[in-house]
Design an enzyme around this catalytic site. Structure first.
Site, mmCIF file in Angstrom:
data_model
loop_
_atom_site.group_PDB
_atom_site.id
_atom_site.type_symbol
_atom_site.label_atom_id
_atom_site.label_comp_id
_atom_site.label_asym_id
_atom_site.label_seq_id
_atom_site.Cartn_x
_atom_site.Cartn_y
_atom_site.Cartn_z
ATOM 1 N N ASP A 117 0.885 -1.168 0.000
ATOM 2 C CA ASP A 117 0.000 0.000 0.000
ATOM 3 C C ASP A 117 0.922 1.217 0.000
ATOM 4 O O ASP A 117 1.478 1.585 1.036
ATOM 5 C CB ASP A 117 -0.882 -0.051 1.258
ATOM 6 C CG ASP A 117 -1.785 1.172 1.397
ATOM 7 O OD1 ASP A 117 -1.675 2.110 0.580
ATOM 8 O OD2 ASP A 117 -2.595 1.186 2.347
ATOM 9 N N ASP A 118 1.087 1.795 -1.193
ATOM 10 C CA ASP A 118 2.006 2.927 -1.340
ATOM 11 C C ASP A 118 1.209 4.225 -1.256
ATOM 12 O O ASP A 118 1.032 4.799 -0.176
ATOM 13 C CB ASP A 118 2.763 2.777 -2.665
ATOM 14 C CG ASP A 118 3.733 3.910 -2.931
ATOM 15 O OD1 ASP A 118 4.202 4.516 -1.955
ATOM 16 O OD2 ASP A 118 4.027 4.204 -4.103
ATOM 17 N N GLU A 192 10.962 -9.982 -8.074
ATOM 18 C CA GLU A 192 11.483 -9.053 -9.090
ATOM 19 C C GLU A 192 12.990 -9.241 -9.288
ATOM 20 O O GLU A 192 13.575 -8.628 -10.181
ATOM 21 C CB GLU A 192 11.253 -7.606 -8.648
ATOM 22 C CG GLU A 192 9.794 -7.211 -8.576
ATOM 23 C CD GLU A 192 9.533 -6.016 -7.642
ATOM 24 O OE1 GLU A 192 8.408 -5.527 -7.655
ATOM 25 O OE2 GLU A 192 10.454 -5.599 -6.908
#
Ligand code: 5GP
Length: 209
Positions: A117-118, A192
């Site tokens: 949650d940015d 990633e």
């Protein structure tokens, strides 16, 4: 100051376990909606810890959202397809009239899963659009009396001013679970990484293992 927060797979597994235990004290999700791609792996791990003996596996549905500002020129050319001011749906669910094909969230407890949650833009969009779709589906089927409950899980919530808000009740009723609240730094997730050994070493050095 730490430039990047490195997170190992083991750490993610433990955060999901913690989050699931916290959630289970109050709620029993019937299904999950994973926001791709970051929500996929946490959702699958959460399922392991949310499942009760003798109970069926909790189904996981996938949705895809992109922030408009992250899109390339080609996508920006398709601005007409932009459904929110800042969010583009790349994959959504079928709440349509074909009973066999459409999803049915009415009366269920639905857990939305993402990794971080940015600015909160993505979570706000996913929640408000899913609520709207379920409300319209319930109206169509005359099932407005069945209460649908939405929950949110994220691995990390960044402690920063948000661009969008979630309903106050979500917080006060513990329907929003962030396994960790962290400073506003870039979080490097293992999926990633192109060198997982080095990535994991860095995560361990930071205590995120
Ligand atoms: P939002 O700003 O809408 O809360 O987050 C949008 C998306 O940006 C997230 O779902 C995630 O994919 C990406 N994002 C934001 N901050 C970070 C971060 O620190 N690390 C990674 N890997 N992705 C991030």
């Amino acid at each position: 100051m730490t430039e990047k927060l490195y997170i190992s797979y083991d750490h993610i597994h433990k955060l999901c376990q913690e989050g699931a235990e916290r959630m289970k004290t109050k709620f029993r999700p019937d299904l999950m909606v994973a926001i791709g791609g970051g929500g996929f792996i946490p959702a699958r791990i959460l399922r392991t810890f949310l499942k009760e003996p003798g109970q069926k596996n909790i189904p996981i549905q996938a949705i895809g959202l992109s922030l408009y500002e992250d899109l390339g020129a080609e996508d920006e050319a398709n601005a007409a397809e932009t459904l929110g001011a800042q969010v583009v749906r790349t994959q959504w669910l079928d709440f349509g009239t074909m009973a066999q094909r459409s999803v049915d969230f009415i009366g269920k407890t639905v857990l939305i899963v993402d990794e971080v949650d940015d600015t909160r833009t993505t979570l706000h969009y996913a929640l408000s659009e899913l609520e709207k779709d379920v409300r319209e589906q319930a109206e169509r089927l005359g099932r407005q009396d069945e209460k649908t409950t939405f929950l949110i899980f994220v691995l990390h919530n960044k402690d920063k001013p948000k661009r969008a808000e979630l309903p106050e009740a979500m917080m006060t009723e513990d329907r929003y679970v962030a396994a960790r609240t962290v400073p506003d730094v870039w979080i490097a997730y293992p999926w990633e990484s192109r060198d997982i050994t080095e990535h994991t070493k860095r995560a361990v050095a930071q205590g995120n293992n």
